[in-house]
Design a protein around this motif. Structure first.
Motif, PDB file in Angstrom:
ATOM      1  N   GLU A 100       0.823  -1.215   0.000  1.00 54.34           N
ATOM      2  CA  GLU A 100       0.000   0.000   0.000  1.00 54.34           C
ATOM      3  C   GLU A 100       0.857   1.266   0.000  1.00 54.34           C
ATOM      4  O   GLU A 100       0.429   2.315  -0.454  1.00 54.34           O
ATOM      5  CB  GLU A 100      -0.947   0.024   1.212  1.00 54.34           C
ATOM      6  N   LYS A 101       2.065   1.189   0.549  1.00 57.82           N
ATOM      7  CA  LYS A 101       2.944   2.362   0.600  1.00 57.82           C
ATOM      8  C   LYS A 101       3.929   2.387  -0.567  1.00 57.82           C
ATOM      9  O   LYS A 101       4.305   3.451  -1.033  1.00 57.82           O
ATOM     10  CB  LYS A 101       3.702   2.387   1.926  1.00 57.82           C
ATOM     11  N   ILE A 102       4.365   1.240  -1.036  1.00 57.73           N
ATOM     12  CA  ILE A 102       5.371   1.168  -2.107  1.00 57.73           C
ATOM     13  C   ILE A 102       4.788   1.590  -3.448  1.00 57.73           C
ATOM     14  O   ILE A 102       5.426   2.321  -4.204  1.00 57.73           O
ATOM     15  CB  ILE A 102       5.937  -0.275  -2.206  1.00 57.73           C
ATOM     16  N   ILE A 103       3.598   1.130  -3.791  1.00 58.27           N
ATOM     17  CA  ILE A 103       3.009   1.416  -5.096  1.00 58.27           C
ATOM     18  C   ILE A 103       2.833   2.913  -5.322  1.00 58.27           C
ATOM     19  O   ILE A 103       3.222   3.421  -6.376  1.00 58.27           O
ATOM     20  CB  ILE A 103       1.704   0.627  -5.295  1.00 58.27           C
ATOM     21  N   GLY A 115       8.816  11.269 -15.858  1.00 55.70           N
ATOM     22  CA  GLY A 115       8.111  11.702 -17.065  1.00 55.70           C
ATOM     23  C   GLY A 115       8.051  13.215 -17.196  1.00 55.70           C
ATOM     24  O   GLY A 115       8.262  13.766 -18.276  1.00 55.70           O
ATOM     25  N   ILE A 116       7.767  13.895 -16.096  1.00 54.55           N
ATOM     26  CA  ILE A 116       7.688  15.367 -16.113  1.00 54.55           C
ATOM     27  C   ILE A 116       9.037  15.973 -16.458  1.00 54.55           C
ATOM     28  O   ILE A 116       9.147  16.842 -17.317  1.00 54.55           O
ATOM     29  CB  ILE A 116       7.166  15.895 -14.765  1.00 54.55           C
ATOM     30  N   PHE A 117      10.102  15.508 -15.807  1.00 56.46           N
ATOM     31  CA  PHE A 117      11.422  16.055 -16.075  1.00 56.46           C
ATOM     32  C   PHE A 117      11.904  15.713 -17.487  1.00 56.46           C
ATOM     33  O   PHE A 117      12.583  16.523 -18.123  1.00 56.46           O
ATOM     34  CB  PHE A 117      12.429  15.596 -15.019  1.00 56.46           C
ATOM     35  N   ALA A 159       4.818   5.047  -8.238  1.00 56.13           N
ATOM     36  CA  ALA A 159       4.032   5.817  -9.205  1.00 56.13           C
ATOM     37  C   ALA A 159       4.478   7.275  -9.234  1.00 56.13           C
ATOM     38  O   ALA A 159       4.603   7.885 -10.307  1.00 56.13           O
ATOM     39  CB  ALA A 159       2.543   5.714  -8.879  1.00 56.13           C
ATOM     40  N   MET A 160       4.756   7.857  -8.077  1.00 57.91           N
ATOM     41  CA  MET A 160       5.212   9.250  -8.022  1.00 57.91           C
ATOM     42  C   MET A 160       6.589   9.396  -8.670  1.00 57.91           C
ATOM     43  O   MET A 160       6.851  10.371  -9.376  1.00 57.91           O
ATOM     44  CB  MET A 160       5.230   9.741  -6.576  1.00 57.91           C
ATOM     45  N   ILE A 161       7.464   8.425  -8.467  1.00 54.19           N
ATOM     46  CA  ILE A 161       8.796   8.474  -9.081  1.00 54.19           C
ATOM     47  C   ILE A 161       8.679   8.411 -10.603  1.00 54.19           C
ATOM     48  O   ILE A 161       9.325   9.182 -11.317  1.00 54.19           O
ATOM     49  CB  ILE A 161       9.683   7.326  -8.533  1.00 54.19           C
TER      50      ILE A 161
END
Length: 135
Positions: free
Chosen positions: A6-9, A20-22, A13-15
């Motif tokens: 629940e914490k890793i996913i 992608g943004i950078f 996803a944020m990484i």
């Protein structure tokens, strides 16, 4: 201590989103935006080039392409010996191709800054041309 799914996913996803943004920022920052084409160290707009050069239609495997005759363009901008040089077409994304005078006779520069050559591989075609270097 073990971290659950629940914490890793969400962290993964944020990484991925940040990468992608950078990446998008980097690609857009490295592209050159200009409305002119530099030919032999002189700046021209597409409209200027169409005013003083001959138009030509060539047949490619994608159909007919109409634009500025590249051999006439080289003559009109004052290149003394067009046959003595090679020409490098540079795109705003960094792509470039060098051709000889024989191919220049088979090529056109369209009104949307794309170079086509009849009877050649697509790899020689350059889109978003910002410079034609005379060597």
């Amino acid at each position: 201590m073990f971290i659950g799914k629940e914490k890793i996913i969400p962290i993964i996803a944020m990484i991925v989103l940040l990468i992608g943004i950078f990446s998008a920022i980097y690609v857009n920052a490295t592209q050159i935006n200009k409305d002119t084409i530099t030919i032999n160290e002189k700046e021209f707009t597409i409209e200027q080039l169409f005013r003083f050069t001959l138009s030509k239609t060539i047949l490619t495997d994608e159909g007919e392409k109409n634009g500025i005759a590249l051999d006439d363009l080289i003559y009109k901008i004052g290149i003394e010996c067009g046959e003595c040089n090679e020409y490098t077409f540079k795109a705003k994304d960094g792509y470039q191709q060098t051709v000889n005078c024989d191919l220049m006779q088979k090529g056109v520069l369209t009104d949307y800054s794309r170079v086509y050559f009849s009877d050649t591989a697509h790899v020689l075609w350059v889109r978003d041309v910002i410079e034609i270097e005379v060597r």
